[in-house]
Design a protein around this motif. Structure first.
Motif, PDB file in Angstrom:
ATOM      1  N   THR A  77      42.484  39.729  39.463  1.00 15.95           N
ATOM      2  CA  THR A  77      42.276  41.168  39.633  1.00 15.95           C
ATOM      3  C   THR A  77      43.021  41.957  38.568  1.00 15.95           C
ATOM      4  O   THR A  77      42.481  42.899  37.977  1.00 15.95           O
ATOM      5  N   LEU A  78      44.262  41.582  38.287  1.00 19.47           N
ATOM      6  CA  LEU A  78      45.048  42.298  37.279  1.00 19.47           C
ATOM      7  C   LEU A  78      44.512  42.042  35.862  1.00 19.47           C
ATOM      8  O   LEU A  78      44.506  42.949  35.025  1.00 19.47           O
ATOM      9  N   ILE A  79      44.057  40.835  35.614  1.00 12.93           N
ATOM     10  CA  ILE A  79      43.466  40.537  34.308  1.00 12.93           C
ATOM     11  C   ILE A  79      42.188  41.354  34.119  1.00 12.93           C
ATOM     12  O   ILE A  79      41.953  41.959  33.059  1.00 12.93           O
ATOM     13  N   ARG A  80      41.359  41.385  35.167  1.00 11.58           N
ATOM     14  CA  ARG A  80      40.093  42.120  35.095  1.00 11.58           C
ATOM     15  C   ARG A  80      40.329  43.612  34.905  1.00 11.58           C
ATOM     16  O   ARG A  80      39.566  44.293  34.219  1.00 11.58           O
ATOM     17  N   ALA A  81      41.414  44.129  35.487  1.00  9.34           N
ATOM     18  CA  ALA A  81      41.724  45.561  35.372  1.00  9.34           C
ATOM     19  C   ALA A  81      42.528  45.875  34.116  1.00  9.34           C
ATOM     20  O   ALA A  81      42.914  47.027  33.904  1.00  9.34           O
ATOM     21  N   ASN A  82      42.795  44.841  33.300  1.00  8.16           N
ATOM     22  CA  ASN A  82      43.584  45.022  32.070  1.00  8.16           C
ATOM     23  C   ASN A  82      44.963  45.600  32.376  1.00  8.16           C
ATOM     24  O   ASN A  82      45.471  46.470  31.666  1.00  8.16           O
ATOM     25  N   ARG A  83      45.562  45.083  33.414  1.00 10.01           N
ATOM     26  CA  ARG A  83      46.908  45.513  33.813  1.00 10.01           C
ATOM     27  C   ARG A  83      47.910  44.405  33.514  1.00 10.01           C
ATOM     28  O   ARG A  83      47.576  43.215  33.543  1.00 10.01           O
ATOM     29  N   PRO A  84      49.155  44.743  33.248  1.00  6.43           N
ATOM     30  CA  PRO A  84      50.184  43.712  33.034  1.00  6.43           C
ATOM     31  C   PRO A  84      50.416  42.938  34.322  1.00  6.43           C
ATOM     32  O   PRO A  84      50.273  43.476  35.420  1.00  6.43           O
ATOM     33  N   CYS A  85      50.763  41.687  34.169  1.00  6.93           N
ATOM     34  CA  CYS A  85      50.949  40.825  35.339  1.00  6.93           C
ATOM     35  C   CYS A  85      52.122  39.885  35.107  1.00  6.93           C
ATOM     36  O   CYS A  85      52.347  39.419  33.987  1.00  6.93           O
ATOM     37  N   VAL A  86      52.863  39.617  36.166  1.00  6.41           N
ATOM     38  CA  VAL A  86      53.883  38.574  36.140  1.00  6.41           C
ATOM     39  C   VAL A  86      53.190  37.285  36.578  1.00  6.41           C
ATOM     40  O   VAL A  86      52.919  37.088  37.755  1.00  6.41           O
ATOM     41  N   PHE A  87      52.862  36.446  35.614  1.00  7.75           N
ATOM     42  CA  PHE A  87      52.179  35.195  35.923  1.00  7.75           C
ATOM     43  C   PHE A  87      53.183  34.117  36.317  1.00  7.75           C
ATOM     44  O   PHE A  87      54.321  34.096  35.844  1.00  7.75           O
ATOM     45  N   ARG A  88      52.734  33.215  37.159  1.00  7.04           N
ATOM     46  CA  ARG A  88      53.484  31.994  37.432  1.00  7.04           C
ATOM     47  C   ARG A  88      52.858  30.922  36.545  1.00  7.04           C
ATOM     48  O   ARG A  88      51.704  30.537  36.748  1.00  7.04           O
ATOM     49  N   VAL A  89      53.591  30.484  35.525  1.00  2.00           N
ATOM     50  CA  VAL A  89      53.017  29.575  34.538  1.00  2.00           C
ATOM     51  C   VAL A  89      53.716  28.218  34.582  1.00  2.00           C
ATOM     52  O   VAL A  89      54.898  28.103  34.924  1.00  2.00           O
ATOM     53  N   HIS A  90      52.954  27.200  34.247  1.00  4.09           N
ATOM     54  CA  HIS A  90      53.469  25.833  34.212  1.00  4.09           C
ATOM     55  C   HIS A  90      52.871  25.153  32.997  1.00  4.09           C
ATOM     56  O   HIS A  90      51.667  24.889  32.949  1.00  4.09           O
ATOM     57  N   VAL A  92      54.161  42.028  41.299  1.00  7.46           N
ATOM     58  CA  VAL A  92      52.707  41.856  41.342  1.00  7.46           C
ATOM     59  C   VAL A  92      52.085  42.833  42.337  1.00  7.46           C
ATOM     60  O   VAL A  92      51.033  43.423  42.071  1.00  7.46           O
ATOM     61  N   HIS A  93      52.731  43.035  43.484  1.00  4.36           N
ATOM     62  CA  HIS A  93      52.241  44.002  44.465  1.00  4.36           C
ATOM     63  C   HIS A  93      52.159  45.403  43.858  1.00  4.36           C
ATOM     64  O   HIS A  93      51.167  46.125  44.051  1.00  4.36           O
ATOM     65  N   ARG A  94      53.196  45.792  43.132  1.00  5.08           N
ATOM     66  CA  ARG A  94      53.198  47.130  42.540  1.00  5.08           C
ATOM     67  C   ARG A  94      52.055  47.302  41.539  1.00  5.08           C
ATOM     68  O   ARG A  94      51.414  48.350  41.498  1.00  5.08           O
ATOM     69  N   ALA A  95      51.810  46.255  40.756  1.00  4.07           N
ATOM     70  CA  ALA A  95      50.710  46.333  39.799  1.00  4.07           C
ATOM     71  C   ALA A  95      49.368  46.410  40.525  1.00  4.07           C
ATOM     72  O   ALA A  95      48.468  47.158  40.119  1.00  4.07           O
ATOM     73  N   LEU A  96      49.212  45.663  41.609  1.00  6.08           N
ATOM     74  CA  LEU A  96      47.963  45.699  42.376  1.00  6.08           C
ATOM     75  C   LEU A  96      47.774  47.058  43.056  1.00  6.08           C
ATOM     76  O   LEU A  96      46.643  47.554  43.155  1.00  6.08           O
ATOM     77  N   ILE A  97      48.863  47.655  43.516  1.00  4.84           N
ATOM     78  CA  ILE A  97      48.764  48.983  44.130  1.00  4.84           C
ATOM     79  C   ILE A  97      48.293  49.999  43.104  1.00  4.84           C
ATOM     80  O   ILE A  97      47.502  50.901  43.414  1.00  4.84           O
ATOM     81  N   ASP A  98      48.749  49.854  41.868  1.00  5.08           N
ATOM     82  CA  ASP A  98      48.250  50.717  40.791  1.00  5.08           C
ATOM     83  C   ASP A  98      46.729  50.591  40.668  1.00  5.08           C
ATOM     84  O   ASP A  98      46.017  51.581  40.495  1.00  5.08           O
ATOM     85  N   VAL A  99      46.244  49.348  40.752  1.00  2.96           N
ATOM     86  CA  VAL A  99      44.804  49.115  40.635  1.00  2.96           C
ATOM     87  C   VAL A  99      44.067  49.733  41.818  1.00  2.96           C
ATOM     88  O   VAL A  99      43.032  50.387  41.650  1.00  2.96           O
ATOM     89  N   VAL A 100      44.597  49.529  43.026  1.00  5.96           N
ATOM     90  CA  VAL A 100      43.970  50.087  44.228  1.00  5.96           C
ATOM     91  C   VAL A 100      43.950  51.611  44.158  1.00  5.96           C
ATOM     92  O   VAL A 100      42.931  52.255  44.433  1.00  5.96           O
TER      93      VAL A 100
END
Length: 576
Positions: free
Chosen positions: A271-284, A376-384
């Motif tokens: 959702t954040l990628i699609r909205a072109n928003r910054p995201c804290v990814f969990r990467v491995h 991540v919640h804060r970024a998603l709330i921005d999208v919502v």
């Protein structure tokens, strides 16, 4: 006496008295201090929770009639996720409700600063050090049954094969109908109980189980790393005294919740990628080639193969794990595969998650205990909010989150990722050290006995030995091995005597003498018992491969006698 050459006088200052090492809570207190875990809330932080209440329904979707349930361990105190599912054509519609921590913890507040400094909750055998005060973690942000709670809800549509077709997020009010435990749900799964027995309707269980069946198909298709690691847990009596160390495998009911949470985490990232928003990814990241070389040698030793020349994927490791399943080598190979992997961290750069075999992944499901999820919640709330107001530009809405999340914060976000990755590592270290101390305390009665073990790791100083099926770990110093120069292979998986040809490999079973146990530092010192190593085929001394040579000291019998003499001397000192 004159000080020895090179001696430098140093002073120390006592900053805290943690009490006797034998007192309840001492091991946890020591670990918190050792790893610098914050565990006391300032009055200003606590004060900010005063007067907080569940928000009104305005601006939120009312899902209080949707029969969400929470499924957690029997000893869980905070319930930050609830789940629901229903059929949708040939597929499924699922919802994962997560406590809306961002409503209560606003950027710039004392609560937020403290949560960021802590980075995460710390879970120790006899206590939990929460990231947020109990007024939030155990009350307003705990999705207790029959109580209205604010939540962020991931609504996800799956096809029959468990592949996500669409998703959206809502700020909502929910009211869970039941607090279920893993054991209770597992009993229904096993057919020894019914949904009515655990307080839910058959439809609630059947829909959750059906949706999980689809998610499980998707998991099998993408083939994530299939480690079979049992979690060590300390069993304490009512006085906080350890009585046992257990190792528990993951149950189907735990996998159900895990797969629902993974689906929500993937939805958050996409959702954040699609909205072109910054995201804290969990990467491995992919495994380090140097580490996999040692694993390749181990695989050959157990009759398996780790491919060369190709880009490694999780299924390559799974082939080794499958080869040793239900054999004596299973625990050792699982540990070796785990050690060959890179460490998962938080990052604003999306490189995917190797272990889960996912390209888009973020942590969304535990904002009570992980600051990364709150971001991540804060970024998603921005999208919502942007969607609800028709503002789709990447400007960083400040409405309900109380702070900007837009592109101008990327540098700060990157620094936060580094910090919370470090706090996560410290929390894991504190947990591991505390369990080691409890395990050593339980193992103290074995002092002077010969016990069986398996080599878990090798270093230039000796071998780490897993005791009693991984319940505890001890150290076998190289000076205890038969007298020789020992060569450690480049992979670190094998050590060979240069002249006597005696070989020690990771995974080898051997008997060892328990020389000394010091619970306060979690140490278990071992000594070699004759016959513990394996001579190379062909007989006679063989020169080891190039590597690091180490000189061993006494023979096994001599080491045992020395250990016995040392114990007697210590007893005499105590008596005097």
């Amino acid at each position: 006496l004159l000080p020895r050459r090179g001696y430098i006088g140093k002073t120390a200052r006592i900053i805290a008295n943690l009490g006797p090492a034998t007192s309840a809570g001492a091991f946890s207190a020591l670990a918190l201090a050792e790893f610098e875990n914050r565990h006391v809330f300032d009055d200003s932080v606590i004060a900010e929770t005063d007067g907080m209440t569940v928000p009104a329904a305005r601006g939120r979707i009312d899902l209080r009639k949707t029969p969400f349930v929470t499924i957690d361990g029997a000893d869980a105190r905070d319930f930050d996720d609830a789940v629901w599912a229903e059929p949708d054509g040939s597929g499924w519609r699922i919802m994962v409700a997560i406590a809306d921590v961002a409503h209560y913890v606003r950027p710039g507040t004392a609560l937020d600063r403290e949560a960021q400094l802590r980075g995460n909750s710390v879970y120790l055998p006899d206590r939990v050090v929460p990231m947020l005060p109990e007024a939030l973690s155990n009350d307003l942000c705990s999705l207790r049954p029959d109580e209205t709670r604010a939540a962020m809800v991931a609504e996800i549509w799956l096809d029959a094969g468990g592949q996500m077709q669409d998703c959206q997020f809502h700020r909502a009010l929910i009211r869970s109908v039941a607090r279920l435990t893993y054991d209770a749900v597992q009993a229904v799964h096993d057919g020894t109980s019914t949904p009515a027995d655990i307080g839910i309707t058959p439809a609630i269980y059947d829909n959750l189980a059906g949706a999980w069946g689809a998610l499980d198909k998707a998991r099998q298709e993408r083939e994530p790393l299939a480690l079979n690691m049992k979690e060590r847990r300390v069993v304490l009596d009512d006085d906080g005294v350890p009585v046992a160390i257990t190792k528990l495998a993951q149950s189907e009911s735990q996998r159900l919740i895990e797969d629902f949470m993974i689906a929500a985490n993937v939805a958050a990232a996409s959702t954040l990628i699609r909205a072109n928003r910054p995201c804290v990814f969990r990467v491995h990241d992919m495994p380090d080639p140097e580490k996999t070389e040692g694993l390749r040698q181990l695989a050959a030793a157990v009759g398996a193969t780790l491919t060369r020349g190709n880009v490694l994927r999780p299924h390559h490791f799974n082939s080794i794990l499958g080869h040793v399943r239900d054999t004596d080598d299973e625990a050792m190979v699982n540990e070796a595969v785990l050690r060959s992997q890179s460490k998962a961290v938080y990052s604003i750069e999306n490189i995917g998650h190797f272990g889960l075999s996912l390209q888009q992944y973020a942590h969304f499901t535990s904002p009570i205990r992980r600051y990364a999820d709150l971001l991540v919640h804060r970024a998603l709330i921005d999208v919502v909010d942007a969607k609800n107001t028709g503002n789709t530009g990447n400007t960083g809405n400040t409405g309900n989150t109380g702070g900007k999340i837009g592109n101008s914060d990327l540098a700060d976000l990157a620094d936060r990722c580094t910090h919370i990755s470090e706090t996560e590592s410290r929390a894991a270290g504190a947990e591991r050290r505390t369990i080691d101390r409890f395990a050593a305390a339980l193992f103290a009665s074995e002092t002077g006995n010969v016990v069986s073990g398996a080599i878990a790791g090798l270093t230039g100083a000796g071998a780490f030995v897993s005791l009693k099926d991984g319940m505890a770990d001890g150290f076998l110093p190289i000076r205890s091995l038969p007298d020789d120069y020992y060569v450690l292979s480049d992979s670190g998986m094998e050590m060979t005597g240069r002249h006597n040809g005696v070989r020690f490999r990771v995974g080898d079973k051997l008997d060892v003498l328990v020389v000394e146990v010091t619970p306060v530092n979690g140490g278990i010192l071992l000594a070699y018992v004759d016959g513990g190593g394996k001579a190379k085929k062909g007989g006679g001394p063989r020169r080891g491969k190039p590597g690091t040579a180490m000189k061993a000291g006494k023979t096994g019998k001599a080491a045992g006698k020395a250990a016995s003499k040392t114990r007697k001397t210590r007893k005499q000192r105590r008596r005097s």
